[in-house]
Structures are given as C-alpha cells and as structure tokens.
Design a protein around this motif. Structure first.
Motif, PDB file in Angstrom:
ATOM      1  N   ARG A 141      19.922  11.346  -6.179  1.00  0.00           N
ATOM      2  CA  ARG A 141      19.104  12.480  -6.571  1.00  0.00           C
ATOM      3  C   ARG A 141      17.715  12.310  -5.953  1.00  0.00           C
ATOM      4  O   ARG A 141      17.078  11.273  -6.137  1.00  0.00           O
ATOM      5  CB  ARG A 141      18.990  12.596  -8.088  1.00  0.00           C
ATOM      6  CG  ARG A 141      18.104  13.763  -8.548  1.00  0.00           C
ATOM      7  CD  ARG A 141      18.090  13.902 -10.058  1.00  0.00           C
ATOM      8  NE  ARG A 141      19.397  14.280 -10.560  1.00  0.00           N
ATOM      9  CZ  ARG A 141      19.848  15.548 -10.634  1.00  0.00           C
ATOM     10  NH1 ARG A 141      19.063  16.543 -10.237  1.00  0.00           N
ATOM     11  NH2 ARG A 141      21.039  15.811 -11.084  1.00  0.00           N
ATOM     12  N   ILE A 142      17.266  13.317  -5.233  1.00  0.00           N
ATOM     13  CA  ILE A 142      15.959  13.296  -4.585  1.00  0.00           C
ATOM     14  C   ILE A 142      15.030  14.196  -5.381  1.00  0.00           C
ATOM     15  O   ILE A 142      15.321  15.379  -5.594  1.00  0.00           O
ATOM     16  CB  ILE A 142      16.068  13.776  -3.128  1.00  0.00           C
ATOM     17  CG1 ILE A 142      17.001  12.849  -2.343  1.00  0.00           C
ATOM     18  CG2 ILE A 142      14.699  13.848  -2.475  1.00  0.00           C
ATOM     19  CD1 ILE A 142      17.428  13.408  -1.008  1.00  0.00           C
ATOM     20  N   THR A 143      13.921  13.635  -5.829  1.00  0.00           N
ATOM     21  CA  THR A 143      12.948  14.425  -6.593  1.00  0.00           C
ATOM     22  C   THR A 143      11.752  14.763  -5.715  1.00  0.00           C
ATOM     23  O   THR A 143      11.346  13.964  -4.860  1.00  0.00           O
ATOM     24  CB  THR A 143      12.481  13.678  -7.853  1.00  0.00           C
ATOM     25  OG1 THR A 143      11.863  12.448  -7.462  1.00  0.00           O
ATOM     26  CG2 THR A 143      13.655  13.368  -8.761  1.00  0.00           C
ATOM     27  N   LEU A 144      11.194  15.938  -5.946  1.00  0.00           N
ATOM     28  CA  LEU A 144      10.084  16.444  -5.141  1.00  0.00           C
ATOM     29  C   LEU A 144       8.818  16.561  -5.986  1.00  0.00           C
ATOM     30  O   LEU A 144       8.870  16.559  -7.216  1.00  0.00           O
ATOM     31  CB  LEU A 144      10.433  17.816  -4.562  1.00  0.00           C
ATOM     32  CG  LEU A 144      11.732  17.927  -3.754  1.00  0.00           C
ATOM     33  CD1 LEU A 144      11.897  19.350  -3.239  1.00  0.00           C
ATOM     34  CD2 LEU A 144      11.769  16.929  -2.602  1.00  0.00           C
ATOM     35  N   SER A 145       7.708  16.667  -5.303  1.00  0.00           N
ATOM     36  CA  SER A 145       6.424  16.879  -5.977  1.00  0.00           C
ATOM     37  C   SER A 145       6.419  18.248  -6.652  1.00  0.00           C
ATOM     38  O   SER A 145       7.242  19.117  -6.358  1.00  0.00           O
ATOM     39  CB  SER A 145       5.283  16.776  -4.969  1.00  0.00           C
ATOM     40  OG  SER A 145       5.443  17.755  -3.945  1.00  0.00           O
ATOM     41  N   ALA A 146       5.460  18.443  -7.546  1.00  0.00           N
ATOM     42  CA  ALA A 146       5.384  19.693  -8.298  1.00  0.00           C
ATOM     43  C   ALA A 146       5.241  20.906  -7.389  1.00  0.00           C
ATOM     44  O   ALA A 146       5.766  21.990  -7.689  1.00  0.00           O
ATOM     45  CB  ALA A 146       4.221  19.632  -9.288  1.00  0.00           C
ATOM     46  N   ASP A 147       4.548  20.730  -6.254  1.00  0.00           N
ATOM     47  CA  ASP A 147       4.367  21.862  -5.335  1.00  0.00           C
ATOM     48  C   ASP A 147       5.465  21.937  -4.281  1.00  0.00           C
ATOM     49  O   ASP A 147       5.382  22.745  -3.357  1.00  0.00           O
ATOM     50  CB  ASP A 147       2.993  21.805  -4.672  1.00  0.00           C
ATOM     51  CG  ASP A 147       2.823  20.566  -3.784  1.00  0.00           C
ATOM     52  OD1 ASP A 147       3.769  19.749  -3.691  1.00  0.00           O
ATOM     53  OD2 ASP A 147       1.740  20.407  -3.201  1.00  0.00           O
ATOM     54  N   GLN A 148       6.506  21.069  -4.407  1.00  0.00           N
ATOM     55  CA  GLN A 148       7.671  21.062  -3.514  1.00  0.00           C
ATOM     56  C   GLN A 148       7.312  20.782  -2.061  1.00  0.00           C
ATOM     57  O   GLN A 148       8.029  21.187  -1.149  1.00  0.00           O
ATOM     58  CB  GLN A 148       8.432  22.394  -3.612  1.00  0.00           C
ATOM     59  CG  GLN A 148       8.946  22.709  -5.008  1.00  0.00           C
ATOM     60  CD  GLN A 148       9.633  24.054  -5.062  1.00  0.00           C
ATOM     61  OE1 GLN A 148       9.071  25.075  -4.627  1.00  0.00           O
ATOM     62  NE2 GLN A 148      10.835  24.081  -5.570  1.00  0.00           N
ATOM     63  N   SER A 149       6.230  20.063  -1.838  1.00  0.00           N
ATOM     64  CA  SER A 149       5.799  19.792  -0.463  1.00  0.00           C
ATOM     65  C   SER A 149       6.215  18.409   0.028  1.00  0.00           C
ATOM     66  O   SER A 149       6.172  18.147   1.232  1.00  0.00           O
ATOM     67  CB  SER A 149       4.277  19.920  -0.362  1.00  0.00           C
ATOM     68  OG  SER A 149       3.632  18.894  -1.115  1.00  0.00           O
ATOM     69  N   SER A 150       6.620  17.524  -0.890  1.00  0.00           N
ATOM     70  CA  SER A 150       6.916  16.153  -0.489  1.00  0.00           C
ATOM     71  C   SER A 150       7.966  15.527  -1.404  1.00  0.00           C
ATOM     72  O   SER A 150       8.203  16.007  -2.523  1.00  0.00           O
ATOM     73  CB  SER A 150       5.637  15.300  -0.509  1.00  0.00           C
ATOM     74  OG  SER A 150       5.117  15.230  -1.823  1.00  0.00           O
ATOM     75  N   VAL A 151       8.562  14.454  -0.891  1.00  0.00           N
ATOM     76  CA  VAL A 151       9.539  13.678  -1.667  1.00  0.00           C
ATOM     77  C   VAL A 151       8.795  12.637  -2.482  1.00  0.00           C
ATOM     78  O   VAL A 151       7.973  11.886  -1.943  1.00  0.00           O
ATOM     79  CB  VAL A 151      10.553  12.992  -0.729  1.00  0.00           C
ATOM     80  CG1 VAL A 151      11.477  12.061  -1.510  1.00  0.00           C
ATOM     81  CG2 VAL A 151      11.363  14.032   0.039  1.00  0.00           C
ATOM     82  N   MET A 175       6.365  14.002   3.536  1.00  0.00           N
ATOM     83  CA  MET A 175       6.273  15.447   3.492  1.00  0.00           C
ATOM     84  C   MET A 175       7.603  16.095   3.867  1.00  0.00           C
ATOM     85  O   MET A 175       8.387  15.545   4.651  1.00  0.00           O
ATOM     86  CB  MET A 175       5.171  15.944   4.434  1.00  0.00           C
ATOM     87  CG  MET A 175       3.814  15.282   4.216  1.00  0.00           C
ATOM     88  SD  MET A 175       3.221  15.406   2.503  1.00  0.00           S
ATOM     89  CE  MET A 175       3.014  17.195   2.356  1.00  0.00           C
ATOM     90  N   LEU A 176       7.866  17.256   3.296  1.00  0.00           N
ATOM     91  CA  LEU A 176       9.054  18.026   3.664  1.00  0.00           C
ATOM     92  C   LEU A 176       8.755  18.792   4.945  1.00  0.00           C
ATOM     93  O   LEU A 176       8.367  19.957   4.933  1.00  0.00           O
ATOM     94  CB  LEU A 176       9.429  18.984   2.536  1.00  0.00           C
ATOM     95  CG  LEU A 176      10.149  18.385   1.336  1.00  0.00           C
ATOM     96  CD1 LEU A 176      10.447  19.471   0.312  1.00  0.00           C
ATOM     97  CD2 LEU A 176      11.417  17.677   1.749  1.00  0.00           C
TER      98      LEU A 176
END
Length: 208
Positions: free
Chosen positions: A23-33, A124-125
C-alpha cells in the motif's frame, strides 16, 4: 539460523515463497509519496521451519519473547538488501530509509511480516515511478498474486497506474549478455532478479 537470504546456499531459483501486498500512501495534497506499507505471507514449509527454530520451549507456538526474536532476526536479515524493495524514478533508484522496526505474526500456521518504510528525500509524483519487491539473491520469491494487492491511496487523476508482470523468457532474452554462467552458479553478486519482479508503475505529469 533461519534467514531470508542465504548467499552461500542460493542457486538460480527460489527456496522460499511469499504472497505480498503493498500500500502506497500519499501526502495530503497528493503531490508526493509519504510511505510504503509492506505485508508478506510466507509459505507453510518455511513458516514451519521458523517455528521449529524459534520455539525454544517446544510448546508448538511462539510466545511474545520468541516472536520478538523472530522480528529482530528478520529485520537484521533484510537490512543488507534494502528490505527487498524496488523504488525507482525514471529508472533511477530511490533511497529509502530503513523501517524503524517490523512486525511478525503467525496466521493459520503461516509467518507474516509487515513494515512501513519512507523515502529518504521527498518523492514527488512526477515522471515514471516504479514500486515492487524482490530478493537479489534469488533465495526468496515474493510476488503479488493479484493486481489488487498493489494499492495507492487516492491516486490523483494526473497519474496512471499500471501493474507490470515481466515475461520470464522475454526478460532473459533482453538481458542475455548479463546472464552469464557465473550468474547462474552464484547469483548473489548480481541485481538481476529485479528484472523478473512484478512492479507497480505510476506515470505522472511533471509537478511545477
């Protein structure tokens, strides 16, 4: 001592098998892992070997102190191999911090291992990012039985998700120059098992 990688004994095929979930979790703003959460369930034969070795009081179960020793042993065994993780950006390896610890349990007579790791620097994504697991010694085969076992929490619309399952024959053909007789006799000094690993690939537009 039971170990996940036994370089002196490894051949060009696995001896231990495990089912994986990631499971890969992202930052609150969905910009990074922000983290990778791993879960592995090992085959019954290997699990019984672990039970026999660590069951010091011979009661056919592992008490908390015995299970703690299992966790410490697994943690130490995986440390030299980056905890079997693949993380790359545009083909270049990403440095991951060592997990602070890992958890082992027995469920239905099978050993399970779980841990969380985080990137050493902001991940970063952007571009092509690959995630997976593999044992560079070929001693342990860890794979994702279904694509649903590779999960990204709240993947943004700017990214696409693809599960890549390499064809073994094609992988060998494409890497024939590297797959020498020395590799098949002693694969522990190579990184070639990575080419056979199932990976989750995220393709994302560049972030400003």
């Amino acid at each position: 001592m039971v170990a996940f990688s036994l370089p002196g004994q490894a051949n060009a095929h696995p001896h231990v098998f495990a089912e994986a979930q990631l499971r890969i979790t992202l930052s609150a703003d969905q910009s990074s892992v922000t983290s990778l959460q791993h879960f592995w369930r090992f085959d019954e034969i290997f699990s019984s070997t672990v039970m026999m070795e660590f069951d010091k009081n011979l009661d056919l179960q592992l008490d908390p102190s015995e299970m703690k020793l299992v966790s410490e042993t697994v943690y130490a065994s995986l440390a030299d191999y980056n905890y079997f993780q693949i993380v790359t950006v545009n083909g270049k390896d990403v440095l991951m911090n060592s997990p602070p610890s890992l958890t082992t349990t027995f469920e239905n007579d099978q050993l399970t291992v779980s841990f969380e790791s985080k990137p050493n620097k902001p991940l970063m994504l952007a571009g092509r990012i690959d995630f997976g697991v593999y044992d560079p010694t070929f001693y342990t085969a860890i794979d994702f039985l279904t694509d649903d076992n590779l999960v990204v929490d709240q993947l943004p619309a700017a990214c696409t998700r693809t599960v890549i399952r390499p064809n073994a024959d094609e992988a060998i053909s494409q890497n024939q120059k590297t797959l020498t007789d020395a590799f098949f006799n002693d694969p522990t000094g190579t990184d070639m098992s990575k080419i056979f690993a199932t990976k989750l690939e995220l393709s994302c537009g560049a972030k400003g």
